[in-house]
Motif scaffolding. Structure first.
Motif, PDB file in Angstrom:
ATOM      1  N   GLY A 249       0.805  -1.212   0.000  1.00  0.00           N
ATOM      2  CA  GLY A 249       0.000   0.000   0.000  1.00  0.00           C
ATOM      3  C   GLY A 249       0.837   1.261   0.000  1.00  0.00           C
ATOM      4  N   ALA A 250       1.922   1.260   0.776  1.00  0.00           N
ATOM      5  CA  ALA A 250       2.790   2.440   0.822  1.00  0.00           C
ATOM      6  C   ALA A 250       3.472   2.661  -0.521  1.00  0.00           C
ATOM      7  CB  ALA A 250       3.831   2.271   1.928  1.00  0.00           C
ATOM      8  N   ILE A 251       3.918   1.596  -1.158  1.00  0.00           N
ATOM      9  CA  ILE A 251       4.551   1.728  -2.471  1.00  0.00           C
ATOM     10  C   ILE A 251       3.542   2.213  -3.502  1.00  0.00           C
ATOM     11  CG2 ILE A 251       5.642   0.422  -4.336  1.00  0.00           C
ATOM     12  CD1 ILE A 251       6.837  -1.384  -2.112  1.00  0.00           C
ATOM     13  N   ALA A 252       2.343   1.682  -3.456  1.00  0.00           N
ATOM     14  CA  ALA A 252       1.304   2.117  -4.398  1.00  0.00           C
ATOM     15  C   ALA A 252       0.993   3.598  -4.232  1.00  0.00           C
ATOM     16  CB  ALA A 252       0.044   1.275  -4.205  1.00  0.00           C
ATOM     17  N   ARG A 253       0.923   4.066  -3.005  1.00  0.00           N
ATOM     18  CA  ARG A 253       0.682   5.509  -2.772  1.00  0.00           C
ATOM     19  C   ARG A 253       1.809   6.338  -3.366  1.00  0.00           C
ATOM     20  NH1 ARG A 253      -1.014   3.690   2.308  1.00  0.00           N
ATOM     21  NH2 ARG A 253       0.999   4.227   3.240  1.00  0.00           N
ATOM     22  N   HIS A 254       3.028   5.873  -3.216  1.00  0.00           N
ATOM     23  CA  HIS A 254       4.183   6.585  -3.761  1.00  0.00           C
ATOM     24  C   HIS A 254       4.074   6.753  -5.275  1.00  0.00           C
ATOM     25  CE1 HIS A 254       8.365   7.896  -4.115  1.00  0.00           C
ATOM     26  NE2 HIS A 254       8.524   6.998  -5.072  1.00  0.00           N
ATOM     27  N   TYR A 255       3.427   5.780  -5.939  1.00  0.00           N
ATOM     28  CA  TYR A 255       3.282   5.810  -7.395  1.00  0.00           C
ATOM     29  C   TYR A 255       1.944   6.411  -7.844  1.00  0.00           C
ATOM     30  CZ  TYR A 255       7.537   3.169  -8.359  1.00  0.00           C
ATOM     31  OH  TYR A 255       8.851   2.782  -8.483  1.00  0.00           O
ATOM     32  N   GLY A 256       1.184   6.934  -6.923  1.00  0.00           N
ATOM     33  CA  GLY A 256      -0.093   7.549  -7.296  1.00  0.00           C
ATOM     34  C   GLY A 256      -1.150   6.555  -7.716  1.00  0.00           C
ATOM     35  N   MET A 257      -1.066   5.327  -7.223  1.00  0.00           N
ATOM     36  CA  MET A 257      -1.976   4.285  -7.690  1.00  0.00           C
ATOM     37  C   MET A 257      -3.378   4.386  -7.093  1.00  0.00           C
ATOM     38  SD  MET A 257       0.616   0.997  -8.048  1.00  0.00           S
ATOM     39  CE  MET A 257      -0.703  -0.143  -8.496  1.00  0.00           C
ATOM     40  N   GLU A 258      -3.578   5.323  -6.173  1.00  0.00           N
ATOM     41  CA  GLU A 258      -4.942   5.535  -5.686  1.00  0.00           C
ATOM     42  C   GLU A 258      -5.845   6.041  -6.807  1.00  0.00           C
ATOM     43  OE1 GLU A 258      -2.633   9.305  -5.203  1.00  0.00           O
ATOM     44  OE2 GLU A 258      -2.276   7.209  -4.669  1.00  0.00           O
ATOM     45  N   GLN A 259      -5.266   6.464  -7.937  1.00  0.00           N
ATOM     46  CA  GLN A 259      -6.049   6.888  -9.102  1.00  0.00           C
ATOM     47  C   GLN A 259      -6.554   5.710  -9.935  1.00  0.00           C
ATOM     48  OE1 GLN A 259      -3.849  10.302 -11.180  1.00  0.00           O
ATOM     49  NE2 GLN A 259      -2.265   9.462  -9.841  1.00  0.00           N
ATOM     50  N   LEU A 260      -6.077   4.492  -9.634  1.00  0.00           N
ATOM     51  CA  LEU A 260      -6.349   3.331 -10.472  1.00  0.00           C
ATOM     52  C   LEU A 260      -7.460   2.484  -9.867  1.00  0.00           C
ATOM     53  CD1 LEU A 260      -2.653   2.311 -11.273  1.00  0.00           C
ATOM     54  CD2 LEU A 260      -4.161   3.883 -12.518  1.00  0.00           C
ATOM     55  N   GLY A 261      -8.517   2.300 -10.634  1.00  0.00           N
ATOM     56  CA  GLY A 261      -9.689   1.603 -10.133  1.00  0.00           C
ATOM     57  C   GLY A 261      -9.409   0.192  -9.671  1.00  0.00           C
ATOM     58  N   PHE A 262      -8.630  -0.586 -10.438  1.00  0.00           N
ATOM     59  CA  PHE A 262      -8.402  -1.976 -10.036  1.00  0.00           C
ATOM     60  C   PHE A 262      -7.581  -2.049  -8.765  1.00  0.00           C
ATOM     61  CE2 PHE A 262      -5.992  -6.019 -10.246  1.00  0.00           C
ATOM     62  CZ  PHE A 262      -7.071  -6.872 -10.077  1.00  0.00           C
ATOM     63  N   TRP A 263      -6.574  -1.206  -8.622  1.00  0.00           N
ATOM     64  CA  TRP A 263      -5.789  -1.234  -7.385  1.00  0.00           C
ATOM     65  C   TRP A 263      -6.667  -0.925  -6.181  1.00  0.00           C
ATOM     66  CZ3 TRP A 263      -2.406  -3.221  -4.563  1.00  0.00           C
ATOM     67  CH2 TRP A 263      -2.008  -2.628  -3.376  1.00  0.00           C
ATOM     68  N   ASN A 264      -7.568   0.014  -6.303  1.00  0.00           N
ATOM     69  CA  ASN A 264      -8.458   0.327  -5.186  1.00  0.00           C
ATOM     70  C   ASN A 264      -9.340  -0.866  -4.830  1.00  0.00           C
ATOM     71  OD1 ASN A 264      -7.555   2.976  -4.765  1.00  0.00           O
ATOM     72  ND2 ASN A 264      -8.858   3.770  -6.397  1.00  0.00           N
ATOM     73  N   LYS A 265      -9.711  -1.662  -5.829  1.00  0.00           N
ATOM     74  CA  LYS A 265     -10.486  -2.872  -5.544  1.00  0.00           C
ATOM     75  C   LYS A 265      -9.631  -3.897  -4.790  1.00  0.00           C
ATOM     76  CE  LYS A 265     -13.436  -2.322  -9.639  1.00  0.00           C
ATOM     77  NZ  LYS A 265     -13.746  -2.839 -10.998  1.00  0.00           N
ATOM     78  N   VAL A 266      -8.389  -4.085  -5.215  1.00  0.00           N
ATOM     79  CA  VAL A 266      -7.488  -5.002  -4.513  1.00  0.00           C
ATOM     80  C   VAL A 266      -7.323  -4.561  -3.060  1.00  0.00           C
ATOM     81  CG1 VAL A 266      -5.110  -5.855  -4.389  1.00  0.00           C
ATOM     82  CG2 VAL A 266      -6.259  -5.694  -6.609  1.00  0.00           C
ATOM     83  N   LEU A 267      -7.085  -3.282  -2.878  1.00  0.00           N
ATOM     84  CA  LEU A 267      -6.868  -2.737  -1.542  1.00  0.00           C
ATOM     85  C   LEU A 267      -8.089  -2.924  -0.654  1.00  0.00           C
ATOM     86  CD1 LEU A 267      -4.538  -1.207  -0.138  1.00  0.00           C
ATOM     87  CD2 LEU A 267      -5.667   0.926  -0.789  1.00  0.00           C
ATOM     88  N   ALA A 268      -9.270  -2.837  -1.236  1.00  0.00           N
ATOM     89  CA  ALA A 268     -10.511  -2.951  -0.468  1.00  0.00           C
ATOM     90  C   ALA A 268     -10.929  -4.396  -0.219  1.00  0.00           C
ATOM     91  CB  ALA A 268     -11.640  -2.214  -1.198  1.00  0.00           C
TER      92      ALA A 268
END
Length: 625
Positions: A249-268
């Motif tokens: 999650g921390a690495i994804a935030r560093h790359y701005g992946m909160e903008q990506l719909g599929f990543w948000n689904k994985v995270l949730a």
């Protein structure tokens, strides 16, 4: 002093230049008279008005030809022009799933960008679920395949009206979608190494442990239609990169992946809830009739989708009343069946197993259903590793013959069957600050030969670590043949409140190998996987572990088809990290490991219970050697 420029640089008095005529034509038409095929680039209309970009390659002089169809998120234009050539075989040779079969038997080749990717219109959704609770729209990959096939058989005059759909990985997921409410013209499907259940054991998780090196794929695949944004790191070693990044999650935030719909689904959805289970393709196909002849192709050392092919085979086999289901299991990495299959890493097979598959299994299968050829392959074709030969059968696993129970002992011995000695244990300290690498460092990304071969890497480096428990049998005096999925019954305790358990079944070669010296003492992984301890009571029920209490963990390892030869030994290894492919378990229970903070990670003492009522691994025995 006044500087005066050259006369040609002065603007004309009437404000107009005399323009030179362009040397680029407005509409250039390449001369392709010497080509042995015709290329047609079309946009095919779907039922909801979206148009999908489709490339059609028709061999010159083709008449009544079958169609080989692939749907892909990986750029149809590139796949059909791997090398710019007037020869069809050369043009598709590097990115086509069966270019030699395509050319030999004169098929029409069709490759289509799925909706939302590259030249196709519409919105992209990772492995778009079928119409239902996760997809309320009237379109999915099944309807897109249906609509495309319908267009092809009505608009490609050179075809015989018969279509086979095939592909590898994501492209292998697409044939499985196409056989759901299939078009009548779909006469065969070949899903190779398909994505089936992303949580249980394919791309995204394995038994709950997140495959964090896939962050790169998620980033590049979903950030743009044409994969324009590339993952960039400042490290030569992914081990160090992910260690310093702390959590996925921390690495994804560093790359701005909160903008990506599929990543948000994985995270949730870190647990196996309805989001994952309702889109698991094997569960969907378990309720679908087998109406299209389907050849499922599995790789025994598939480093990406080792779970899906066998899972979907078993789901479909239960109601294959008309015997339309086929299975191939080869000694390959992910997708190696369309390349050279003579070896995998240091392991040699004595022949080109992939060429054999294409010529003697895939080719007659397609010819039977697209060209009315008489011969059809056996229902199951599987390569026996160790013995290095192909075998056929009517169902998988081949020739079941009971089980052989492996019993780890407190002195690190491994008993093969029989009764265990008195109960004991073997312990080690798992430190998240020093996780066990899944392949030798420096660890590269999920691409290239290092990634392709890692499941066949020598496991001696792991065996030499103090945080890996190793159990070894006596030298075999007789061969041990297995076919199917080993079952783990791990009994273990941890001083923490969460833990990961990696269990490996390994073939240990003799200390010296005359014909291949580098294989002397080699420890070859035959079946290996990871299990996240918080899911021991149910994959949808994460729960903390009771510290210092021995608990059972039951799970299945990937399928194998192998002979442990006389002179070899069988080994079992147990460890608590497989890094950086899988994210580190903090070993302290947190609600979502993807969001673990630095202070959550703690060392833990792991104790493997051995002997009576302790850990066992059941190997599925098979008749014959």
């Amino acid at each position: 002093m006044t500087l005066v420029g050259p006369a040609w640089a002065e603007p004309p008095k009437d404000g107009r230049y005399n323009a030179l005529p362009s040397e680029t034509p407005a509409d250039f038409k390449p001369a392709t008279g010497a080509f042995d095929y015709e290329k047609r680039d079309v946009m095919i209309l779907m039922r909801d008005g979206v148009k999908l970009h489709t490339v059609i390659l028709v061999p010159k002089g083709a008449k009544h030809a079958g169609i080989l169809f692939t749907r892909t998120p990986y750029n149809a234009t590139e796949m059909t022009s791997a090398i710019e050539s007037g020869h069809l075989a050369v043009s598709v040779s590097h990115d086509d799933d069966a270019s030699d079969v395509l050319v030999q038997d004169g098929y029409i080749r069709v490759v289509q960008d799925i909706r939302g990717k590259y030249g196709s219109e519409g919105d992209y959704v990772m492995n778009r679920p079928v119409h239902g609770p996760l997809n309320p729209t009237p379109v999915d990959d099944s309807t897109d395949a249906y609509d495309t096939i319908d267009w092809l058989v009505h608009h490609v005059a050179e075809s015989n009206g018969r279509v086979a759909i095939l592909g590898i990985s994501y492209d292998g997921f697409e044939p499985l979608m196409a056989i759901i409410h299939p078009h009548p013209a779909l006469k065969a499907a070949v899903p190779m190494n398909p994505m089936v259940d992303g949580w249980m054991g394919d791309d995204w998780f394995h038994h709950g442990a997140f495959r964090q090196q896939n962050l790169e794929y998620i980033y590049e695949q979903t950030a743009s239609r044409k994969n324009a944004f590339k993952w960039a790191v400042n490290y030569a070693d992914d081990y160090q990169f992910f260690l310093e990044g702390v959590s996925a999650g921390a690495i994804a935030r560093h790359y701005g992946m909160e903008q990506l719909g599929f990543w948000n689904k994985v995270l949730a959805h870190p647990a196996y809830d309805a989001f994952w289970s309702q889109q698991a393709v094997d569960k969907i196909l378990a309720h679908e009739p087998v109406t299209v002849p389907t050849m499922v192709v599995a790789s025994l050392w598939d480093q990406e989708d080792i779970y899906g092919a066998f899972a979907v085979y078993h789901a479909m086999k239960a109601h294959d009343d008309a015997n339309r289901l086929f299975l191939v299991a080869g000694p390959w990495f992910h997708g190696q069946e369309v390349g050279d299959g003579s070896s995998l890493g240091a392991v040699r097979f004595g022949s080109d197993t992939a060429l054999y598959f294409r010529q003697h299994i895939l080719r007659p299968f397609l010819a039977h259903y697209l060209k009315d050829a008489v011969d059809v392959p056996a229902p199951v074709n599987a390569f026996v590793t160790g013995a290095n030969r192909w075998e056929t059968g009517s169902a998988w696993p081949l020739s079941p013959a009971g089980t052989l129970t492996l019993r780890p002992q407190s002195d690190h011995a491994l008993l093969l069957g029989g009764a265990s000695s008195a109960s004991g244990s073997v312990s080690y300290v798992s430190d998240p600050a020093h996780p066990v690498p899944y392949r030798p460092r420096p660890v590269g990304p999920m691409s290239g030969r290092g990634w392709q071969h890692w499941l066949t890497n020598d496991q001696r480096e792991a065996a030499s670590r103090p945080d890996v428990a190793t159990f070894t049998s006596q030298v075999l005096t007789e061969p041990v043949r297995i076919s199917g999925a080993p079952r783990v019954h791990l009994v273990a305790s941890t001083s923490g409140t969460d833990a990961d358990w990696v269990v490996k079944v390994i073939d240990v070669y003799p200390d010296q190998a005359a014909q291949q010296p580098e294989m002397g003492g080699y420890q070859l992984g035959i079946s290996m996987d990871i299990f996240r301890g918080r899911y021991r009571e149910g994959f949808d029920k994460p729960a903390s572990l009771t510290a210092n209490v021995a608990l059972p963990y039951d799970f299945t390892l990937p399928n194998a088809n192998h002979v442990f030869l006389p002179g070899h030994r069988i080994m079992v290894q147990v460890q608590s990290s497989w890094f950086p492919l899988y994210d580190r378990n903090p070993q302290r229970f947190v609600p979502n490991i993807l969001l673990a903070a630095p202070g959550d990670f703690v060392p833990a003492e792991q104790r493997i219970v051995t002997g009576a009522d302790g850990t066992t691994i059941d190997l599925p025995l098979s008749k014959g050697v």
